[in-house]
Design an enzyme around this catalytic site. Structure first.
Site, PDB file in Angstrom:
ATOM      1  N   GLU A 179      16.303  -6.182   2.766  1.00 40.85           N
ATOM      2  CA  GLU A 179      16.027  -5.752   4.146  1.00 40.85           C
ATOM      3  C   GLU A 179      15.962  -6.938   5.115  1.00 40.85           C
ATOM      4  O   GLU A 179      15.015  -7.092   5.876  1.00 40.85           O
ATOM      5  CB  GLU A 179      14.749  -4.908   4.177  1.00 40.85           C
ATOM      6  CG  GLU A 179      14.916  -3.639   3.353  1.00 40.85           C
ATOM      7  CD  GLU A 179      13.714  -2.722   3.334  1.00 40.85           C
ATOM      8  OE1 GLU A 179      12.878  -2.809   4.240  1.00 40.85           O
ATOM      9  OE2 GLU A 179      13.615  -1.921   2.390  1.00 40.85           O
ATOM     10  N   ASN A 200       8.063  -9.677   8.300  1.00 33.70           N
ATOM     11  CA  ASN A 200       8.092  -8.214   8.239  1.00 33.70           C
ATOM     12  C   ASN A 200       8.388  -7.655   6.853  1.00 33.70           C
ATOM     13  O   ASN A 200       8.692  -6.479   6.724  1.00 33.70           O
ATOM     14  CB  ASN A 200       9.126  -7.677   9.228  1.00 33.70           C
ATOM     15  CG  ASN A 200       8.734  -8.002  10.657  1.00 33.70           C
ATOM     16  OD1 ASN A 200       7.666  -7.626  11.105  1.00 33.70           O
ATOM     17  ND2 ASN A 200       9.571  -8.753  11.345  1.00 33.70           N
ATOM     18  N   HIS A 403       8.576  13.184  -2.168  1.00 38.09           N
ATOM     19  CA  HIS A 403       8.472  11.747  -1.928  1.00 38.09           C
ATOM     20  C   HIS A 403       7.609  11.078  -2.982  1.00 38.09           C
ATOM     21  O   HIS A 403       6.503  11.532  -3.267  1.00 38.09           O
ATOM     22  CB  HIS A 403       7.870  11.465  -0.541  1.00 38.09           C
ATOM     23  CG  HIS A 403       7.879  10.008  -0.202  1.00 38.09           C
ATOM     24  ND1 HIS A 403       6.766   9.312   0.201  1.00 38.09           N
ATOM     25  CD2 HIS A 403       8.882   9.104  -0.240  1.00 38.09           C
ATOM     26  CE1 HIS A 403       7.100   8.045   0.411  1.00 38.09           C
ATOM     27  NE2 HIS A 403       8.366   7.900   0.155  1.00 38.09           N
ATOM     28  N   HIS A 404       8.154  10.010  -3.568  1.00 35.14           N
ATOM     29  CA  HIS A 404       7.411   9.181  -4.522  1.00 35.14           C
ATOM     30  C   HIS A 404       7.410   7.740  -4.029  1.00 35.14           C
ATOM     31  O   HIS A 404       8.384   7.010  -4.271  1.00 35.14           O
ATOM     32  CB  HIS A 404       8.078   9.194  -5.900  1.00 35.14           C
ATOM     33  CG  HIS A 404       7.970  10.492  -6.629  1.00 35.14           C
ATOM     34  ND1 HIS A 404       8.719  10.762  -7.758  1.00 35.14           N
ATOM     35  CD2 HIS A 404       7.191  11.585  -6.422  1.00 35.14           C
ATOM     36  CE1 HIS A 404       8.410  11.972  -8.202  1.00 35.14           C
ATOM     37  NE2 HIS A 404       7.498  12.502  -7.409  1.00 35.14           N
ATOM     38  N   GLU A 405       6.379   7.332  -3.335  1.00 38.33           N
ATOM     39  CA  GLU A 405       6.229   5.903  -3.028  1.00 38.33           C
ATOM     40  C   GLU A 405       5.479   5.301  -4.210  1.00 38.33           C
ATOM     41  O   GLU A 405       4.323   5.657  -4.458  1.00 38.33           O
ATOM     42  CB  GLU A 405       5.446   5.699  -1.730  1.00 38.33           C
ATOM     43  CG  GLU A 405       5.078   4.247  -1.433  1.00 38.33           C
ATOM     44  CD  GLU A 405       6.290   3.300  -1.424  1.00 38.33           C
ATOM     45  OE1 GLU A 405       7.164   3.475  -0.581  1.00 38.33           O
ATOM     46  OE2 GLU A 405       6.338   2.390  -2.292  1.00 38.33           O
ATOM     47  N   HIS A 473      14.612   3.852  -2.082  1.00 37.10           N
ATOM     48  CA  HIS A 473      14.374   2.753  -1.148  1.00 37.10           C
ATOM     49  C   HIS A 473      13.832   1.542  -1.909  1.00 37.10           C
ATOM     50  O   HIS A 473      13.080   1.698  -2.859  1.00 37.10           O
ATOM     51  CB  HIS A 473      13.368   3.183  -0.075  1.00 37.10           C
ATOM     52  CG  HIS A 473      13.990   4.019   1.009  1.00 37.10           C
ATOM     53  ND1 HIS A 473      13.666   3.880   2.339  1.00 37.10           N
ATOM     54  CD2 HIS A 473      14.935   4.982   0.951  1.00 37.10           C
ATOM     55  CE1 HIS A 473      14.368   4.737   3.054  1.00 37.10           C
ATOM     56  NE2 HIS A 473      15.140   5.425   2.241  1.00 37.10           N
ATOM     57  N   GLU A 474      14.217   0.385  -1.462  1.00 35.98           N
ATOM     58  CA  GLU A 474      13.770  -0.904  -2.051  1.00 35.98           C
ATOM     59  C   GLU A 474      14.130  -1.018  -3.534  1.00 35.98           C
ATOM     60  O   GLU A 474      13.363  -1.551  -4.340  1.00 35.98           O
ATOM     61  CB  GLU A 474      12.255  -1.116  -1.867  1.00 35.98           C
ATOM     62  CG  GLU A 474      11.798  -1.177  -0.437  1.00 35.98           C
ATOM     63  CD  GLU A 474      11.348   0.179   0.108  1.00 35.98           C
ATOM     64  OE1 GLU A 474      10.964   1.041  -0.684  1.00 35.98           O
ATOM     65  OE2 GLU A 474      11.398   0.367   1.344  1.00 35.98           O
ATOM     66  N   GLU A 492      18.574   2.947   0.307  1.00 32.58           N
ATOM     67  CA  GLU A 492      18.333   2.210   1.540  1.00 32.58           C
ATOM     68  C   GLU A 492      18.995   0.835   1.373  1.00 32.58           C
ATOM     69  O   GLU A 492      20.115   0.632   1.777  1.00 32.58           O
ATOM     70  CB  GLU A 492      16.832   2.108   1.796  1.00 32.58           C
ATOM     71  CG  GLU A 492      16.502   1.439   3.105  1.00 32.58           C
ATOM     72  CD  GLU A 492      15.014   1.189   3.238  1.00 32.58           C
ATOM     73  OE1 GLU A 492      14.486   1.387   4.331  1.00 32.58           O
ATOM     74  OE2 GLU A 492      14.364   0.767   2.257  1.00 32.58           O
ATOM     75  N   GLU A 498      13.603   1.961  10.351  1.00 27.09           N
ATOM     76  CA  GLU A 498      12.153   1.743  10.413  1.00 27.09           C
ATOM     77  C   GLU A 498      11.779   0.405  11.080  1.00 27.09           C
ATOM     78  O   GLU A 498      10.749   0.304  11.735  1.00 27.09           O
ATOM     79  CB  GLU A 498      11.540   1.833   9.008  1.00 27.09           C
ATOM     80  CG  GLU A 498      12.097   0.795   8.037  1.00 27.09           C
ATOM     81  CD  GLU A 498      11.653   1.007   6.592  1.00 27.09           C
ATOM     82  OE1 GLU A 498      11.210   2.105   6.250  1.00 27.09           O
ATOM     83  OE2 GLU A 498      11.757   0.056   5.802  1.00 27.09           O
TER      84      GLU A 498
HETATM   85  C1  NOJ Z   1       9.495   2.066   2.966  1.00 29.04           C
HETATM   86  C2  NOJ Z   1      10.602   3.040   3.133  1.00 29.04           C
HETATM   87  O1  NOJ Z   1      11.789   2.381   3.469  1.00 29.04           O
HETATM   88  C3  NOJ Z   1      10.200   4.030   4.200  1.00 29.04           C
HETATM   89  O2  NOJ Z   1      11.266   4.922   4.466  1.00 29.04           O
HETATM   90  C4  NOJ Z   1       8.958   4.754   3.766  1.00 29.04           C
HETATM   91  O3  NOJ Z   1       8.522   5.589   4.807  1.00 29.04           O
HETATM   92  C5  NOJ Z   1       7.846   3.784   3.421  1.00 29.04           C
HETATM   93  N1  NOJ Z   1       8.306   2.764   2.528  1.00 29.04           N
HETATM   94  C6  NOJ Z   1       6.680   4.498   2.751  1.00 29.04           C
HETATM   95  O4  NOJ Z   1       7.076   4.983   1.519  1.00 29.04           O
HETATM   96 CA    CA Z   2      12.407   0.052   3.356  1.00 29.42          CA
END
Ligand code: NOJ
Ligand code: CA
Length: 692
Positions: A179, A200, A403-405, A473-474, A492, A498
Site C-alpha cells: 500500500e 500511514n 467480513h474477517h479482519e 486485503h493486505e 486489494e 481508504e
Molecule cells: C484495511 C482494509 O483495507 C479496509 O478495507 C478495512 O476496512 C480495514 N482494514 C478494517 O478491516
Molecule cells: Ca488496506
C-alpha cells in the site's frame, strides 16, 4: 460451460540434444508463435546456466544467469551441463468463469532444458520456458534426486539483465504491504529505502533496496516491459533488487525469522517468473499471460461464484462517522444500519452488502501485541442480529458479504477457520472479505513470505470447500491463481480509496490509478472501492479529500477491474445525484475488454462489454492534467444503434477546485462513430452504451 476447454491442440517435437554444444555461441532457441519474441538458453564458461530474450531481433534481456543458494548445501550455479532439451507447442482456448473477458487464448512454445552438475552432487533441474506472443514465463523444476531431498533455499539467484536505464514505475519491496504510492524513476535511481517509515502504514518492512512486482518499465525506444510472477504456491513472494551498475535485477525472496526463505522437498517447481512485452502500454492490460501461466480450474462446478456490485458499512468507519468497535456508542454495524444499506442495495440494482465491525474483538484490534486471540469470527456484537440481518437481506434478494479482519493474528484465524467458514455456509453467504492489518502474529513472519503464502492458500481452499469467494486485503499480490481457484475473486494489494479518507500525506494523487492500471492491475482483479461522490468528505474529514472528480469516480468502475465492485460512499450521498444511474447500470462481469488508449501514469481509456447483455461501458481517467481524447466506438456491434449516456466533467471541473460538477448527455452512436472525451484535471468520463 465454465472453464471448458473449447479447443486444444498439442504438437510435440522432442529434440534430444547432448550436453555439449549449447554454449552461448550455439544456444538452444525457442520463439513465440508469431516469432516476435525469442529466448536463448545456454551455459557460460564456468558452466553457469543463462538465458537471454529478444523482441523482433533486439535484445530485451541480455545474458542473465540463474541459480540457487541453499542452507547447508553448496550453491547451485556453476559447473552445469545441459544434458537434455525438448520443445513443444501448445494452443487452447479456455473460458473464464468470470473476468475481463469470456474466452482466452493460451498459445505458447515451450522449451525444457535439463541441467546437471558435472561433478560433486550431480544435482539436476529443468529450466522451462513458455514463450507467448505477449511475453514469457520460466520456472525451475527440481525432480526427486538422491542428493536433493529436503531443500532449504536461502536465495533464488535469478537475474534479469536489462539493456539500458529504462524508466520504471515501482513500489518499494516491502515484505509486509503493497500500500505504497508508485514512484517513477530510471532503474539506476530506484531508492526503495527512502520509502521506509511511512506514517500511514500499520506494518511495513523494507530490508533492502528492492521493488515489488508487477514492475513495469518503458524503454526509450517505446517498448513496454512488465516483470511479475505467476502461480505462487508454497514458495516465497519475490522482490527484485536493482543493480545500478549493470542495470540488472536479481530476485530477492521474501524471508522470515528463519535462516532460509523457502523450504521444499523434491520433486517441486518454483512459481513462474514472468515478463510481459508490449508495443503499446494498453497491450499490457489486454495481455492474459499471468492467468495463462496458471493451471486450469481445480474446483469442479464454479457456477456459485458470482461477481457483484456491493455497498457496505465501511466508508463510514473510514470517515470516523461510526466505529468498527461496539464500545463508545458509535457502532456502525447495527441491525438497523444494516437494514438501511440492504434497502438501499435492493432499490438500486446492487447485489450485496458488506458489513464490517459485526463481530467481537475490535476494541483492541490495531497494532497492539495483546491483540492475539481477541477476534472472534462467529460472535456478533449485542446490537447486531447476525441471523436476522441475513434473513432480511435474503427476503430482499440481497447477499451479505462476510467480513474477517484477522488483525494479522494468523494463529487465531487458522484455529477458527473451520468454524468460521461453517457459519458462513450455514448463513448462505457466498463472499468473504479478509484483512491482515498489522504485523503478523507469530512475530518474524511477513505478509509476503512462504509461511503466509501457505496460510492464504489454506484460506482459499477452506473457502472453496464452503463455496465462498474471497476478497482479500493486505495479502500477497495476485499471481493469476484465480484461474486454478476461481473463488480467489478480488484483492486489494494497493493503496486503496481508504487512504483518501485518512492518510496524512494528502491521499492518492490523481496519477495514482492511471499508474495502477499498468502495474498492479496486471497481477489481477482489484478491490479499489470507487464511487465516492462526496469528494470533499464533508463534514467528516475536513483535512482530507478524494483527489479526483466525481466523473472520474464513475469511470473507475470500468477502468479498474474487479468482480466485486463497491459503490463505496454513504447511501445518503447518492440520493440526490443523477450520476448514480451509471453505478446502477454498470456491469461487473465482462464478455470482452478493450484498451482504447493510455500512457502509464497519465491516462487510460477502457471499454468493456457486459456478459449476458449487449451493453458496453467505457471508462476514461486522467492524471492531474486536463486532456481531450478522441476515440472510435468501433468495438460496438456493426449495424446496430446504441444510446450512449455520457457522464463527463463539467467544463469548469477540477479535482481540487471544483470536483463534483458534471454533465450527463445522450446521443446515438454506431460502431462508425467517434467521440471526443474531455477530461478535467484529475477527471474522467464514464459512458454506458445500450443497444436500441
Ligand atoms: C484495511 C482494509 O483495507 C479496509 O478495507 C478495512 O476496512 C480495514 N482494514 C478494517 O478491516
Ligand atoms: Ca488496506
Amino acid at each position: 460451460m465454465s472453464n471448458r476447454r473449447l479447443f486444444s491442440l498439442l504438437f510435440i517435437m522432442i529434440m534430444m540434444i547432448s550436453g555439449q554444444g549449447c554454449s552461448n555461441e550455439n544456444p538452444l532457441r525457442v520463439s513465440s508463435p508469431s516469432g516476435n519474441i525469442q529466448v536463448e538458453v545456454f551455459t557460460l564458461g564456468q558452466g553457469q546456466a543463462a538465458y537471454l530474450v529478444k523482441h523482433k531481433g533486439t535484445l530485451v534481456l541480455d545474458t542473465s544467469m540463474v541459480g540457487f543458494d541453499f542452507l547447508d548445501a553448496p550453491m547451485l550455479q556453476t559447473g552445469l551441463n545441459i544434458i537434455n532439451s525438448s520443445k513443444s507447442s501448445f494452443h487452447e482456448e479456455w473460458e473464464m468463469p468470470w473476468g475481463e473477458q469470456r474466452s482466452v487464448i493460451n498459445q505458447y512454445n515451450e522449451l525444457i532444458v535439463s541441467f546437471r552438475e558435472e561433478k560433486n552432487l550431480r544435482r539436476e533441474f529443468n529450466l522451462v520456458f513458455r514463450v507467448y506472443d505477449d511475453g514469457l514465463g520460466f520456472r525451475f523444476e527440481f525432480p526427486r534426486q538422491e542428493y536433493m531431498r529436503k531443500v532449504y533455499i536461502t536465495e533464488e539467484l535469478t537475474q534479469f539483465n536489462l539493456t539500458a536505464d529504462h524508466t520504471a514505475w515501482w513500489l518499494p519491496g516491502d515484505w509486509d504491504i503493497s500500500e505504497h504510492l508508485y514512484s517513477v524513476t530510471r532503474i539506476s535511481e530506484i531508492d526503495a529505502i527512502s520509502k521506509r517509515d511511512h506514517p500511514n502504514l500499520a506494518q511495513t518492512y523494507i530490508p533492502v533496496n528492492a521493488v515489488l512486482t508487477p514492475l513495469t518499465m518503458k524503454t526509450d525506444q517505446g517498448l513496454y516491459l512488465s516483470f511479475h510472477e505467476a502461480a505462487l504456491i508454497d514458495y516465497a513472494g519475490i522482490t527484485l533488487m536493482p543493480d545500478k551498475d549493470d542495470l540488472s535485477f536479481r530476485v530477492n525472496l521474501v524471508g522470515s525469522w528463519r535462516d532460509y526463505k523457502v523450504e521444499r522437498t523434491t520433486p517441486f517447481h518454483t512459481p513462474w517468473r514472468s515478463l510481459q512485452i508490449a508495443e503499446t502500454a494498453g497491450q499490457l492490460i489486454e495481455s492474459r499471460l499471468i492467468v495463462n501461466l496458471n493451471e486450469p480450474n481445480k474446483l469442479d462446478d464454479v457456477s456459485w461464484i458470482k461477481p457483484t456490485k456491493y455497498v457496505g458499512i465501511w466508508w463510514e468507519m473510514h470517515l470516523d462517522k461510526s466505529t468498527w468497535g461496539y464500545a463508545g456508542g458509535r457502532h456502525g454495524a447495527t441491525t438497523e444500519n444494516a437494514r438501511r444499506y440492504i434497502d438501499f442495495a435492493a432499490e438500486n440494482n446492487i447485489g450485496a452488502v458488506l458489513i464490517e465491525g459485526w463481530n467481537t474483538g475490535w476494541e483492541n484490534w490495531i497494532g497492539t501485541p495483546e491483540r492475539e486471540g481477541i477476534f472472534d469470527f462467529v460472535t456478533p456484537y449485542p446490537d447486531y442480529d447476525l441471523e436476522g440481518v441475513v434473513a432480511y437481506a435474503r427476503d430482499k434478494g440481497v447477499k451479505i458479504i462476510m467480513h474477517h479482519e484477522t488483525s494479522s493474528d494468523v494463529r487465531t484465524y487458522d484455529r477458527q477457520l473451520d468454524t468460521a467458514y461453517a457459519l458462513i455456509k450455514h448463513l448462505g453467504i457466498n463472499h468473504v472479505k479478509t484483512g491482515y492489518v498489522g504485523t503478523i502474529i507469530p512475530e518474524g513472519e511477513y505478509h509476503h513470505n512462504q509461511w503466509m503464502v501457505n496460510h492464504y492458500q489454506r484460506v482459499i481452499e477452506t473457502a472453496a470447500r464452503h463455496k465462498v469467494g474471497v476478497n482479500s486485503h493486505e495479502t500477497i499480490m495476485a499471481t493469476g491463481l484465480r484461474r486454478t481457484y476461481p473463488n480467489i475473486m478480488a484483492s486489494e494489494n494497493l493503496r486503496g480509496q481508504e487512504f483518501n479518507a485518512w492518510a496524512t500525506d494528502g491521499g492518492n494523487p490523481p496519477e495514482h490509478l492511471p499508474t495502477v492500471a499498468f502495474t498492479r492491475m496486471l497481477a489481477g482483479p482489484i478491490d479499489y472501492t470507487p464511487g465516492i461522490f462526496n469528494i470533499k468528505l464533508d463534514p467528516y474529514r475536513p483535512d482530507n479529500q478524494v483527489n479526483n472528480t466525481l466523473a472520474n469516480q464513475l469511470a473507475i468502475f470500468v477502468v479498474i477491474y474487479g468482480p466485486l465492485q463497491m459503490a463505496a460512499d454513504l447511501p445518503e450521498n447518492y440520493q440526490s445525484h443523477p450520476a448514480f444511474q451509471f453505478i446502477r447500470d454498470v456491469g461487473v462481469d465482462w464478455e470482452q475488454s478493450k484498451v482504447l488508449n493510455g500512457q502509464i501514469g497519465e491516462y487510460v481509456t477502457i471499454a468493456r462489454q457486459e456478459r449476458g447483455t449487449s451493453n458496453w461501458f467505457l471508462g476514461s481517467i486522467t492524471n492531474g492534467q486536463a486532456r481531450s481524447l478522441t476515440i472510435k466506438t468501433d468495438f460496438l456491434e456493426p449495424g446496430k444503434t446504441y444510446l450512449a449516456t455520457i457522464y463527463a466533467d463539467a467544463p469548469d471541473a477540477h479535482w481540487k477546485l471544483n470536483p463534483t460538477v458534471y454533465t450527463i448527455t445522450q446521443r446515438e452512436v454506431t460502431n462508425k462513430s467517434e467521440l471526443t472525451l474531455v477530461l478535467a484535471p484529475g477527471g474522467g468520463t464514464a459512458i454506458s452504451f445500450h443497444m436500441q
